[in-house]
Design a protein around this motif. Structure first.
Motif, short mmCIF file in Angstrom:
data_model
loop_
_atom_site.label_atom_id
_atom_site.label_comp_id
_atom_site.label_asym_id
_atom_site.label_seq_id
_atom_site.Cartn_x
_atom_site.Cartn_y
_atom_site.Cartn_z
N HIS A 36 0.70 -1.24 0.02
CA HIS A 36 -0.03 -0.02 0.06
C HIS A 36 0.88 1.32 0.23
CE1 HIS A 36 -3.66 -2.19 0.36
NE2 HIS A 36 -3.03 -3.02 1.63
N GLY A 37 2.27 0.99 -0.11
CA GLY A 37 2.92 2.58 0.20
C GLY A 37 4.42 2.17 -0.06
N SER A 38 5.22 3.15 -0.49
CA SER A 38 6.61 3.32 -0.73
C SER A 38 7.09 4.69 -0.37
CB SER A 38 6.81 2.80 -2.17
OG SER A 38 8.17 2.63 -2.34
N SER A 39 8.33 4.69 -0.34
CA SER A 39 8.90 6.16 -0.31
C SER A 39 9.97 6.40 -1.12
CB SER A 39 9.11 6.38 1.31
OG SER A 39 10.29 5.68 1.51
N LEU A 40 10.21 7.57 -1.74
CA LEU A 40 11.32 7.90 -2.42
C LEU A 40 12.72 8.06 -1.88
CD1 LEU A 40 8.74 8.45 -4.08
CD2 LEU A 40 9.99 10.32 -5.30
N ASN A 41 13.80 7.48 -2.47
CA ASN A 41 15.19 7.66 -2.20
C ASN A 41 16.03 8.11 -3.47
OD1 ASN A 41 14.90 6.51 0.60
ND2 ASN A 41 14.06 4.69 -0.59
N PHE A 42 17.05 8.52 -3.12
CA PHE A 42 18.22 8.98 -4.22
C PHE A 42 18.44 7.77 -5.08
CE2 PHE A 42 22.34 10.44 -5.99
CZ PHE A 42 21.87 11.32 -6.64
N ASP A 133 1.30 3.85 9.14
CA ASP A 133 0.50 3.52 8.02
C ASP A 133 1.50 3.12 7.02
OD1 ASP A 133 1.71 5.84 6.56
OD2 ASP A 133 0.06 7.03 6.76
N ALA A 134 1.17 2.60 5.91
CA ALA A 134 2.21 2.12 4.84
C ALA A 134 3.24 2.88 4.30
CB ALA A 134 1.52 1.34 3.50
N VAL A 135 3.04 4.30 4.06
CA VAL A 135 3.88 5.26 3.55
C VAL A 135 4.97 5.71 5.04
CG1 VAL A 135 4.46 7.45 3.06
CG2 VAL A 135 2.49 6.12 1.98
N GLU A 136 4.44 5.95 6.04
CA GLU A 136 5.34 5.84 6.91
C GLU A 136 6.44 4.77 7.39
OE1 GLU A 136 3.03 8.72 10.30
OE2 GLU A 136 2.28 6.42 10.20
N ALA A 137 5.67 3.52 7.21
CA ALA A 137 6.59 2.31 7.51
C ALA A 137 7.52 2.18 6.23
CB ALA A 137 5.60 0.95 7.49
N ALA A 138 7.34 2.60 5.16
CA ALA A 138 8.02 2.31 4.02
C ALA A 138 9.49 3.31 4.29
CB ALA A 138 7.59 2.81 2.79
N THR A 139 9.14 4.38 4.97
CA THR A 139 10.43 5.37 4.99
C THR A 139 11.63 4.68 6.04
OG1 THR A 139 9.65 6.41 7.26
CG2 THR A 139 8.93 7.10 5.08
N ILE A 140 11.28 3.40 6.66
CA ILE A 140 12.54 2.88 7.42
C ILE A 140 13.34 2.12 6.57
CG2 ILE A 140 10.89 3.01 9.47
CD1 ILE A 140 11.10 0.21 9.51
N THR A 141 12.78 1.52 5.50
CA THR A 141 13.48 0.44 4.75
C THR A 141 15.00 0.97 4.29
OG1 THR A 141 11.58 -0.61 3.79
CG2 THR A 141 13.59 -0.69 2.69
N THR A 142 15.23 2.23 3.68
CA THR A 142 16.13 2.93 3.20
C THR A 142 16.81 3.87 4.00
OG1 THR A 142 15.73 2.24 0.96
CG2 THR A 142 17.50 3.81 1.26
N ALA A 143 15.99 5.06 4.10
CA ALA A 143 16.39 6.28 4.93
C ALA A 143 16.60 5.91 6.25
CB ALA A 143 15.44 7.27 4.60
#
Length: 335
Positions: A36-42, A133-143
Motif C-alpha cells: 500500500h505504500g513506498s517512499s522515494l530515495n536517491f 501507515d504504509a507510507v510511514e513504515a516504508a520510510t524505514i527501509t532505506t532512509a
C-alpha cells in the motif's frame, strides 16, 4: 495487478503503469503481502531516471510496506493481517556486511515494490512499527535504517553526544529524530532558513545556512566551544567532506552515506589524520538492524516526517518533485 515498470534505458518519461499477473499463493517459508505504500530515495531516482540502468521491465522502488494476506508453510513469525515492511538487502539477515552491490536489492537488481501484491520469503520483511501507515513504515527501509545504523550501530550514539546532520532530506531528518530521542544534541545545515526553522521545531539545537556561511564546518565547531561534534551524517560526498572533517572532534565519527556532490574527489588526508577520525561507509543495514530499529521506534514513539504523498500513477511526478530539492523529510507514494 497494477505495477509501475521501467522501459529501458530508463528515464522518468519511461515509467509505465501496467497490468501484471497475480503472484498467486505463497510457498513454503513465503508470505503474500498486499502493498500500500513506498517512499522515494536517491537510489530509486538514479534507477528510474536511467542514471543507474535497470533491466527492461523492472519494477522500481526499494521501499515497500503493506499487510500480510497469506502465509506459507513453515512461517511462524507473521500472521495474516500483520503490517510489514520490506528489507533493502533481503539476503543480509544479520552479522557484518557481506554485500557490496545492488544485484539483489528490490527495485534495482530484482523487482521492487511499485506494485499491488508480492509473494516473497518471509525473511524479506520485518514487522512495521506499531501505528504506522504504509507510507510511514516504508520510510524505514532505506532512509530510516541508514540513519539508525550510522548513529546507533556503527557510531555508538549515546546521550549527551552532538550530531551534525547535513541537509534536510530523508536520512538527515531521520538522524535528527533518532539522535533527539536518544538524548543527543543536533546541529542541522541547509540552504534554506525556512527548513532550518522546521529542523529546530523537530528538536535541532542549532541551524547553519551553508550558503550564507560557507565555512559551516568551522561554524559547527565554534558552536560546540571548539571541541567539535561527535558524529557527522555526511550525505554530500567529496565537496562537503572537508567541512565535515573540520566540524568533527578528535576521535569523532563520520558516516559516509551519500555522494550528492560526486563519486570521487580529493581526500584531505592531513586533516583526517590530525582529527584521528573514524570514517565509515554506510549502505543501509541488515534485517536484524531493522528489527532493532522497529523496537526502538515502538519504545520512543518517533514518527517520520512525510513532506508530500503521491499516487502510484504519479510516481514520475513524485521524482520530479524530488529533483526540485524542495522537500523536507520523505516523499511518499501510496495506493
Amino acid at each position: 495487478m497494477r505495477a509501475v515498470t521501467i522501459a529501458a534505458p530508463g528515464g522518468l518519461d519511461r515509467l509505465r503503469i501496467m497490468d501484471r499477473p497475480d503472484p498467486g499463493a505463497p510457498g513454503p517459508r513465503e508470505i503474500r503481502v498486499a502493498l500500500h505504500g513506498s517512499s522515494l530515495n536517491f537510489h530509486d531516482y538514479l534507477v528510474c531516471s536511467g542514471q543507474s540502468p535497470a533491466a527492461d521491465g523492472r519494477v522500481p522502488m526499494a521501499d515497500g510496506a503493506g499487510v500480510v494476506e497469506a502465509i506459507g508453510e513453515g512461517v511462524a513469525e507473521f500472521a495474516v493481517g500483520d503490517s510489514v515492511v520490506s528489507c533493502f538487502f533481503p539476503d543480509w539477515q544479520d552479522g557484518p556486511p557481506t554485500i557490496g552491490d545492488f544485484a539483489r536489492t528490490p527495485g534495482d537488481g530484482i523487482d521492487g515494490f511499485a506494485q499491488g501484491t508480492v509473494v516473497l520469503p518471509a525473511t524479506a520483511f520485518t514487522r512495521a512499527p506499531a501505528g504506522y501507515d504504509a507510507v510511514e513504515a516504508a520510510t524505514i527501509t532505506t532512509a530510516g535504517l541508514t540513519a539508525w545504523r550510522a548513529l546507533v550501530v556503527e557510531g555508538g550514539l549515546k546521550a549527551g553526544d552532538t550530531v551534525l546532520v547535513l541537509g534536510t532530506g530523508g536520512v538527515s531528518i531521520w538522524a535528527l529524530q533518532i539522535a533527539r530521542a536518544m538524548g543527543a544534541t543536533v546541529i542541522a545545515t541547509s540552504s534554506s532558513d525556512e527548513k532550518l526553522e522546521r529542523a529546530r521545531q523537530l528538536g535541532a539545537a542549532h541551524g547553519i545556512n551553508y550558503r550564507s556561511q560557507p565555512e559551516w564546518g568551522q561554524q559547527a565547531r565554534d558552536w560546540t566551544g571548539g571541541r567539535g561534534v561527535d558524529h557527522v551524517i555526511e550525505v554530500g560526498g567529496p565537496a562537503t567532506l572537508g567541512q565535515s572533517l573540520n566540524a568533527v572532534r578528535v576521535g569523532g565519527h563520520i558516516s559516509m552515506i551519500g555522494v550528492l556532490t560526486g563519486r570521487g574527489g580529493e581526500v584531505p588526508t592531513g586533516m583526517f589524520l590530525a582529527r584521528q577520525v573514524r570514517i565509515g561507509g554506510i549502505i543501509v543495514g541488515s534485517r536484524r538492524h531493522q528489527q532493532d530499529m522497529v523496537r526502538a521506534i515502538d519504545a520512543t514513539g518517533i514518527r517520520p516526517v512525510i513532506d508530500r504523498r503521491f499516487s502510484l500513477e504519479d510516481l514520475a511526478e513524485a521524482f520530479r518533485y524530488e529533483e526540485s530539492g524542495g522537500h523536507f523529510g520523505k516523499i511518499g507514494v501510496e495506493w
